[in-house]
Design a protein around this motif. Structure first.
Motif, PDB file in Angstrom:
ATOM      1  N   LYS A   1       0.817  -1.138   0.053  1.00  0.00           N
ATOM      2  CA  LYS A   1      -0.164   0.060   0.167  1.00  0.00           C
ATOM      3  C   LYS A   1       0.802   1.224  -0.135  1.00  0.00           C
ATOM      4  N   ASP A   2       2.124   0.976   0.624  1.00  0.00           N
ATOM      5  CA  ASP A   2       2.975   2.366   0.673  1.00  0.00           C
ATOM      6  C   ASP A   2       3.994   2.521  -0.734  1.00  0.00           C
ATOM      7  N   GLN A   3       3.668   1.799  -1.855  1.00  0.00           N
ATOM      8  CA  GLN A   3       4.363   1.626  -2.965  1.00  0.00           C
ATOM      9  C   GLN A   3       5.666   1.388  -2.692  1.00  0.00           C
ATOM     10  N   ARG A   4       5.987  -0.060  -2.202  1.00  0.00           N
ATOM     11  CA  ARG A   4       7.051  -0.726  -1.991  1.00  0.00           C
ATOM     12  C   ARG A   4       6.846  -1.983  -2.840  1.00  0.00           C
TER      13      ARG A   4
ATOM     14  N   THR B   1       7.098 -14.833   1.183  1.00  0.00           N
ATOM     15  CA  THR B   1       7.321 -13.662   1.692  1.00  0.00           C
ATOM     16  C   THR B   1       6.329 -13.227   2.958  1.00  0.00           C
ATOM     17  N   GLY B   2       5.370 -13.944   3.308  1.00  0.00           N
ATOM     18  CA  GLY B   2       4.148 -13.666   4.198  1.00  0.00           C
ATOM     19  C   GLY B   2       3.382 -12.592   4.031  1.00  0.00           C
ATOM     20  N   TYR B   3       3.362 -12.023   2.482  1.00  0.00           N
ATOM     21  CA  TYR B   3       2.584 -11.260   2.171  1.00  0.00           C
ATOM     22  C   TYR B   3       1.265 -11.690   1.339  1.00  0.00           C
ATOM     23  N   ARG B   4      -0.031 -11.015   1.496  1.00  0.00           N
ATOM     24  CA  ARG B   4      -0.967 -11.561   1.027  1.00  0.00           C
ATOM     25  C   ARG B   4      -1.520 -10.269   0.037  1.00  0.00           C
TER      26      ARG B   4
ATOM     27  N   ALA C   1       0.298  -7.945  -7.931  1.00  0.00           N
ATOM     28  CA  ALA C   1      -0.348  -7.977  -6.656  1.00  0.00           C
ATOM     29  C   ALA C   1      -0.315  -6.747  -6.162  1.00  0.00           C
ATOM     30  N   THR C   2      -1.544  -5.930  -5.896  1.00  0.00           N
ATOM     31  CA  THR C   2      -1.543  -4.484  -5.295  1.00  0.00           C
ATOM     32  C   THR C   2      -2.147  -4.617  -3.822  1.00  0.00           C
ATOM     33  N   ASP C   3      -1.542  -3.630  -3.231  1.00  0.00           N
ATOM     34  CA  ASP C   3      -2.220  -3.310  -1.838  1.00  0.00           C
ATOM     35  C   ASP C   3      -1.741  -4.523  -1.011  1.00  0.00           C
TER      36      ASP C   3
END
Length: 188
Positions: A57-60, A101-104, A130-132
């Motif tokens: 969400k913070d554009q990384r 990564t642990g990211y969804r 994948a966004t947000d």
């Protein structure tokens, strides 16, 4: 308009000459359109895989760093991995992102299907944006994986691409495709 000629090879026979957990090598006897026979012609029967350009969400950009024995060095890459038999490519992309990564992803959209080595491999790469993306769980790595998670500001990705930071061709293609989409959204 000139009629296109048939350029397809005719497979006369094929057999698996080597197979283990990681490799399946097939030797084919092929007839070319002009009648010439090529044998053996070796094909790697590789699994399809999913590649994810994940943006928080913070554009990384969510990246992984891991050793790749083919290149014999540690590479910075996008989260990616094999699509299991009968698994939907988008589901595989979501699973690999979470496992590595642990990211969804808040939203997961198809970018492209591409053949990384059409000359002698059966594998296709299914690439997704994948966004947000948000952290959801700890990594869940396979026993052979040693992966660290890193981040890059999205604004720095084009320079990193030009500087050769990303070496895997499919990852480079997926990044450029994702940047085109993201740039279009930011322009509107």
């Amino acid at each position: 308009m000139e009629k296109k000629r048939d350029m397809a090879w005719k497979v006369l026979n094929r057999k698996i000459v080597f197979q283990d957990t990681w490799v399946q090598l097939e030797a084919s006897s092929c007839e070319l359109p002009a009648g010439r026979i090529i044998e053996p012609f070796y094909i790697h029967r590789d699994p399809n895989f999913a590649v994810v350009v994940a943006v928080t969400k913070d554009q990384r950009l969510v990246l992984v760093r891991q050793y790749r024995h083919g290149a014999e060095k540690v590479l910075v890459e996008l989260p990616a991995g094999a699509i299991e038999k009968e698994e939907d490519p988008q589901a595989a992309a979501a699973r690999e992102l979470l496992e590595e990564t642990g990211y969804r992803a808040g939203k997961l959209e198809f970018l492209m299907k591409t053949a990384p080595n059409a000359a002698n491999s059966t594998a296709y790469a299914y690439c997704y944006l994948a966004t947000d993306a948000e952290w959801a769980a700890k990594q869940h790595l396979d026993e052979m994986e040693d992966v660290t998670v890193e981040f890059m500001d999205l604004k720095d990705v084009r320079k990193a691409l030009r500087d050769g930071v990303f070496e895997q061709a499919v990852h480079v293609a997926a990044l450029y495709a994702a940047l085109d989409i993201l740039d279009g959204r930011n322009d509107g």
